[in-house]
Design a protein around this motif. Structure first.
Motif, PDB file in Angstrom:
ATOM      1  N   ALA A   1       0.831  -1.210   0.000  1.00  0.00           N
ATOM      2  CA  ALA A   1       0.000   0.000   0.000  1.00  0.00           C
ATOM      3  C   ALA A   1       0.864   1.258   0.000  1.00  0.00           C
ATOM      4  O   ALA A   1       0.569   2.228  -0.712  1.00  0.00           O
ATOM      5  N   ALA A   2       1.973   1.256   0.801  1.00  0.00           N
ATOM      6  CA  ALA A   2       2.854   2.422   0.853  1.00  0.00           C
ATOM      7  C   ALA A   2       3.531   2.654  -0.488  1.00  0.00           C
ATOM      8  O   ALA A   2       3.646   3.804  -0.955  1.00  0.00           O
ATOM      9  N   LEU A   3       3.934   1.578  -1.137  1.00  0.00           N
ATOM     10  CA  LEU A   3       4.560   1.710  -2.448  1.00  0.00           C
ATOM     11  C   LEU A   3       3.536   2.139  -3.498  1.00  0.00           C
ATOM     12  O   LEU A   3       3.855   2.931  -4.403  1.00  0.00           O
ATOM     13  N   GLY A   4       2.313   1.639  -3.373  1.00  0.00           N
ATOM     14  CA  GLY A   4       1.263   2.048  -4.311  1.00  0.00           C
ATOM     15  C   GLY A   4       0.943   3.525  -4.195  1.00  0.00           C
ATOM     16  O   GLY A   4       0.733   4.206  -5.205  1.00  0.00           O
ATOM     17  N   LYS A   5       0.945   4.030  -2.976  1.00  0.00           N
ATOM     18  CA  LYS A   5       0.702   5.464  -2.764  1.00  0.00           C
ATOM     19  C   LYS A   5       1.813   6.294  -3.404  1.00  0.00           C
ATOM     20  O   LYS A   5       1.553   7.336  -4.027  1.00  0.00           O
ATOM     21  N   ALA A   6       3.066   5.810  -3.257  1.00  0.00           N
ATOM     22  CA  ALA A   6       4.186   6.533  -3.864  1.00  0.00           C
ATOM     23  C   ALA A   6       4.107   6.466  -5.384  1.00  0.00           C
ATOM     24  O   ALA A   6       4.375   7.458  -6.073  1.00  0.00           O
ATOM     25  N   ALA A   7       3.737   5.302  -5.915  1.00  0.00           N
ATOM     26  CA  ALA A   7       3.645   5.155  -7.366  1.00  0.00           C
ATOM     27  C   ALA A   7       2.605   6.091  -7.963  1.00  0.00           C
ATOM     28  O   ALA A   7       2.768   6.595  -9.085  1.00  0.00           O
ATOM     29  N   ALA A   8       1.541   6.338  -7.206  1.00  0.00           N
ATOM     30  CA  ALA A   8       0.456   7.187  -7.710  1.00  0.00           C
ATOM     31  C   ALA A   8       0.893   8.631  -7.914  1.00  0.00           C
ATOM     32  O   ALA A   8       0.282   9.367  -8.689  1.00  0.00           O
ATOM     33  N   THR A   9       1.965   9.036  -7.211  1.00  0.00           N
ATOM     34  CA  THR A   9       2.432  10.429  -7.327  1.00  0.00           C
ATOM     35  C   THR A   9       3.793  10.521  -8.017  1.00  0.00           C
ATOM     36  O   THR A   9       4.379  11.598  -8.069  1.00  0.00           O
ATOM     37  N   THR A  10       4.309   9.385  -8.510  1.00  0.00           N
ATOM     38  CA  THR A  10       5.607   9.369  -9.189  1.00  0.00           C
ATOM     39  C   THR A  10       5.390   9.310 -10.698  1.00  0.00           C
ATOM     40  O   THR A  10       4.690   8.416 -11.185  1.00  0.00           O
ATOM     41  N   PRO A  11       5.938  10.254 -11.450  1.00  0.00           N
ATOM     42  CA  PRO A  11       5.747  10.245 -12.908  1.00  0.00           C
ATOM     43  C   PRO A  11       6.240   8.945 -13.538  1.00  0.00           C
ATOM     44  O   PRO A  11       7.149   8.286 -13.018  1.00  0.00           O
ATOM     45  N   SER A  12       5.660   8.599 -14.649  1.00  0.00           N
ATOM     46  CA  SER A  12       6.051   7.401 -15.390  1.00  0.00           C
ATOM     47  C   SER A  12       7.558   7.423 -15.677  1.00  0.00           C
ATOM     48  O   SER A  12       8.108   8.438 -16.107  1.00  0.00           O
ATOM     49  N   GLY A  13       8.223   6.300 -15.406  1.00  0.00           N
ATOM     50  CA  GLY A  13       9.648   6.179 -15.692  1.00  0.00           C
ATOM     51  C   GLY A  13      10.568   6.709 -14.625  1.00  0.00           C
ATOM     52  O   GLY A  13      11.786   6.501 -14.702  1.00  0.00           O
ATOM     53  N   GLU A  14      10.028   7.405 -13.608  1.00  0.00           N
ATOM     54  CA  GLU A  14      10.862   7.971 -12.548  1.00  0.00           C
ATOM     55  C   GLU A  14      11.034   6.969 -11.410  1.00  0.00           C
ATOM     56  O   GLU A  14      10.239   6.051 -11.227  1.00  0.00           O
ATOM     57  N   TRP A  15      12.081   7.167 -10.619  1.00  0.00           N
ATOM     58  CA  TRP A  15      12.435   6.230  -9.558  1.00  0.00           C
ATOM     59  C   TRP A  15      11.530   6.356  -8.340  1.00  0.00           C
ATOM     60  O   TRP A  15      11.150   7.468  -7.940  1.00  0.00           O
ATOM     61  N   ILE A  16      11.236   5.219  -7.738  1.00  0.00           N
ATOM     62  CA  ILE A  16      10.625   5.155  -6.412  1.00  0.00           C
ATOM     63  C   ILE A  16      11.700   4.623  -5.472  1.00  0.00           C
ATOM     64  O   ILE A  16      12.255   3.539  -5.696  1.00  0.00           O
ATOM     65  N   GLU A  17      12.012   5.378  -4.441  1.00  0.00           N
ATOM     66  CA  GLU A  17      13.013   4.953  -3.462  1.00  0.00           C
ATOM     67  C   GLU A  17      12.327   4.728  -2.121  1.00  0.00           C
ATOM     68  O   GLU A  17      11.551   5.565  -1.649  1.00  0.00           O
ATOM     69  N   ALA A  18      12.600   3.583  -1.518  1.00  0.00           N
ATOM     70  CA  ALA A  18      12.030   3.240  -0.221  1.00  0.00           C
ATOM     71  C   ALA A  18      13.144   2.749   0.692  1.00  0.00           C
ATOM     72  O   ALA A  18      14.225   2.370   0.233  1.00  0.00           O
ATOM     73  N   THR A  19      12.879   2.728   1.975  1.00  0.00           N
ATOM     74  CA  THR A  19      13.906   2.354   2.936  1.00  0.00           C
ATOM     75  C   THR A  19      13.274   1.705   4.148  1.00  0.00           C
ATOM     76  O   THR A  19      12.081   1.866   4.411  1.00  0.00           O
ATOM     77  N   GLY A  20      14.093   0.963   4.885  1.00  0.00           N
ATOM     78  CA  GLY A  20      13.661   0.428   6.173  1.00  0.00           C
ATOM     79  C   GLY A  20      13.108  -0.980   6.142  1.00  0.00           C
ATOM     80  O   GLY A  20      12.589  -1.463   7.155  1.00  0.00           O
ATOM     81  N   TYR A  21      13.216  -1.679   4.985  1.00  0.00           N
ATOM     82  CA  TYR A  21      12.658  -3.028   4.942  1.00  0.00           C
ATOM     83  C   TYR A  21      13.579  -3.997   5.694  1.00  0.00           C
ATOM     84  O   TYR A  21      14.796  -3.980   5.523  1.00  0.00           O
ATOM     85  N   ALA A  22      12.993  -4.818   6.531  1.00  0.00           N
ATOM     86  CA  ALA A  22      13.726  -5.877   7.239  1.00  0.00           C
ATOM     87  C   ALA A  22      12.861  -7.125   7.213  1.00  0.00           C
ATOM     88  O   ALA A  22      11.759  -7.126   7.768  1.00  0.00           O
ATOM     89  N   HIS A  23      13.337  -8.156   6.555  1.00  0.00           N
ATOM     90  CA  HIS A  23      12.511  -9.355   6.382  1.00  0.00           C
ATOM     91  C   HIS A  23      12.085  -9.955   7.710  1.00  0.00           C
ATOM     92  O   HIS A  23      11.012 -10.553   7.806  1.00  0.00           O
ATOM     93  N   ARG A  24      12.888  -9.769   8.748  1.00  0.00           N
ATOM     94  CA  ARG A  24      12.522 -10.328  10.051  1.00  0.00           C
ATOM     95  C   ARG A  24      11.312  -9.609  10.653  1.00  0.00           C
ATOM     96  O   ARG A  24      10.664 -10.152  11.558  1.00  0.00           O
ATOM     97  N   ASP A  25      11.024  -8.413  10.184  1.00  0.00           N
ATOM     98  CA  ASP A  25       9.809  -7.718  10.631  1.00  0.00           C
ATOM     99  C   ASP A  25       8.565  -8.255   9.939  1.00  0.00           C
ATOM    100  O   ASP A  25       7.442  -7.925  10.326  1.00  0.00           O
ATOM    101  N   TYR A  26       8.777  -9.057   8.914  1.00  0.00           N
ATOM    102  CA  TYR A  26       7.657  -9.574   8.114  1.00  0.00           C
ATOM    103  C   TYR A  26       7.716 -11.102   8.032  1.00  0.00           C
ATOM    104  O   TYR A  26       7.568 -11.695   6.967  1.00  0.00           O
ATOM    105  N   ASP A  27       7.951 -11.719   9.206  1.00  0.00           N
ATOM    106  CA  ASP A  27       7.969 -13.186   9.313  1.00  0.00           C
ATOM    107  C   ASP A  27       8.950 -13.829   8.342  1.00  0.00           C
ATOM    108  O   ASP A  27       8.704 -14.919   7.815  1.00  0.00           O
TER     109      ASP A  27
END
Length: 543
Positions: A90-116
């Motif tokens: 959902a967070a990435l989808g929200k960012a994609a909705a405001t990011t122009p076509s072809g432009e980068w989406i940058e995210a941070t803070g993912y830790a697989h141990r936080d997601y089982d």
């Protein structure tokens, strides 16, 4: 006599045995000129009441990533979202909705141990992002997640693609990339985004050091800049200079270039120069606000992603991690760099990597002597007893991160298993053996709040209610405070100028609501920071 400022109505714990406590501090020319009765009859341009606050030397986080942290404050944050992977999508989808076509989406803070232990599904990421390339960094910084468009642009999907030395593109059973890229393989994608502009770097430093000021941080070590997967621009130092000139640098910075930028220099043969940076830049250049520290080397990866190099396999796994390059190549680079006047900051987490780091640093010091800025082992996550006396004898600094207990402590315990977990991020063993140990956070890989770091050193409490490694490695409150003040200053080669509140030292201090030893150990992180003073001037102040 008239001085710049007198700070009154305070209870200062100076950490200087010649005057352990004080109620007034005088400042002239950014430095402490005296205390209490020494200020009798002296006027000041400013008289500042701290309202009965507890005062300690300013906090010093000797290993963090400040530009990176500032960039994360402007990125999509997917840290431990409560709804699990659906919240990440959902967070990435929200960012994609405001990011122009072809432009980068940058995210941070993912830790697989936080997601089982799960990673996002590549097909779902592609569906959300479309033709927008995605680069999502793991909390550790030693791995990232890319979508298909990002991997396509990076050449990862090309026929005949070969993985870089010290990195890995993780694949499924059929040989298809999953989107997870480890260690140096991240550079393939990052180099499509970097170098960041100086405007972007300055804005990141502005955000980050304003954050630091609210937490009582007056000094930090920027551990790895300019080069490699951890750098942001080959002219990153210029970003620091601009931030200073524009009043956007609110703490003292020791900058540690990443070793990837080292190269042969055509110096006179009589100089015995090994490898270095252009113009003979080396450790020690700079002033009280910005200085050049050691070179940062990577021996291995991270325990959180099980890429750190161990002597034996990870618990329940068939691999022991890996070094970032051939062991002999790394050794020769370290020796050649030290020969050129650089101090060393060697990232070594697994015990196999620590073995090599200790041997290489000892050899370098035996050949060329010690330096004013000590050599260091960054993290030093798995240190066996056999190394304690060697580290102490040779004055090699270690920088374990107590703050890792909460975020990845449970995972590290599981990765090492019951027979080895007592080695994880030791602290008390270092102090008792006389090994120089400095406090640090590795922010944004962990919470960088120093009070939380002090609490973590004292409790070692994990998110699951266990302790990280062994409870026997817990520090006292005073030992934990010293790690972030006195010992941090020594580890940076700056003990003459900071670390204690003493006459002649820089007037850097933090005003707290109370002393950390007075509250329950589990409440240290909640102590309010009333004010932060850098060179006698406020960088943060509450009403």
């Amino acid at each position: 006599m008239r001085i710049d400022a007198i700070f009154t109505d305070l209870d200062a714990y100076t950490l200087d045995p010649t005057r352990p406590r004080a109620q007034k501090i005088g400042v002239w020319g950014n430095r402490i000129i005296g205390f209490d009765e020494e200020l009798d009859g002296i006027d000041a341009d400013r008289v500042e009441s701290l309202g009965g606050a507890t005062v300690l030397p300013g906090f010093n986080d000797v290993h963090c990533h400040t530009t990176w942290f500032g960039l994360t404050l402007a990125s999509v944050d997917v840290t431990a979202l409560p709804g699990g992977l659906p919240d990440v999508y959902a967070a990435l989808g929200k960012a994609a909705a405001t990011t122009p076509s072809g432009e980068w989406i940058e995210a941070t803070g993912y830790a697989h141990r936080d997601y089982d232990g799960q990673y996002p599904d590549l097909g779902r990421l592609d569906e959300i992002t479309g033709d927008r390339p995605l680069f999502m960094r793991q909390t550790s910084g030693h791995a990232a997640i890319a979508n298909t468009e990002a991997m396509r642009r990076a050449g990862i999907l090309d026929p005949g693609f070969e993985e870089p030395v010290g990195g890995k593109v993780v694949r499924d059973a059929a040989g298809h990339p999953t989107g997870l890229i480890e260690e140096t393989a991240q550079t393939l994608v990052q180099d499509l985004i970097r170098p960041y502009s100086l405007d972007t770097v300055v804005d990141a430093l502005d955000l980050a050091t304003a954050y630091y000021a609210k937490e009582g941080i007056t000094s930090f070590g920027e551990c790895g800049i300019a080069y490699g997967w951890i750098g942001h621009s080959p002219i990153e130092i210029s970003g620091y200079l601009r931030a200073r000139e524009e009043g956007k640098l609110r703490a003292r910075a020791q900058l540690m270039p990443q070793a990837d930028g080292l190269h042969p220099i055509a110096a006179n043969s009589a100089d015995g120069f090994g490898i270095g940076l252009d113009a003979g830049l080396r450790t020690g250049l700079g002033d009280d606000l910005i200085s050049i520290g050691p070179v940062k080397f990577f021996m291995d990866g991270a325990l959180s992603g099980e890429t750190a190099a161990l002597r034996e396999n990870y618990a329940g796994k068939d691999h022991p991690g890996y070094l970032q390059d051939d062991a002999e190549v790394l050794r020769q680079q370290i020796l050649d760099t030290y020969a050129s006047g650089w101090s060393l900051a060697v990232h070594a987490i697994g015990d196999a990597a620590v073995d090599a780091a200790v041997a290489n640093i000892v050899e370098a010091q035996q050949r060329y002597g010690r330096r004013a800025v000590p050599n260091r082992i960054e993290h030093a996550a798995l240190v066996h007893d056999e190394h304690l006396a060697t580290l102490a004898e040779h004055g090699i600094v270690v920088t374990p991160q107590g703050a890792f207990a909460d975020g990845i402590g449970d995972g590290m315990n599981a990765s090492l298993g019951p027979d080895r977990r007592h080695l994880i991020y030791r602290a008390k063993s270092f102090v008792d053996a006389g090994v120089p140990m400095a406090g640090s956070s590795d922010r944004p890989c962990a919470d960088g709040n120093v009070l939380r770091g002090i609490e973590a050193f004292v409790t070692r409490r994990t998110r699951g209610g266990d302790v990280m490694g062994s409870a026997a490695e817990a520090l006292s409150v005073d030992e934990a405070i010293a790690a972030y003040t006195v010992e941090a200053a020594k580890a940076s080669g700056q003990g003459a100028d900071k670390g204690t509140l003493s006459r002649g030292k820089l007037a850097d201090f933090v005003a707290l609501e109370t002393h950390p030893a007075i509250v329950a150990a589990g409440e240290i992180a909640q102590i309010p920071v009333r004010a932060t003073i850098l060179g006698g001037n406020y960088t943060h102040q509450t009403p």
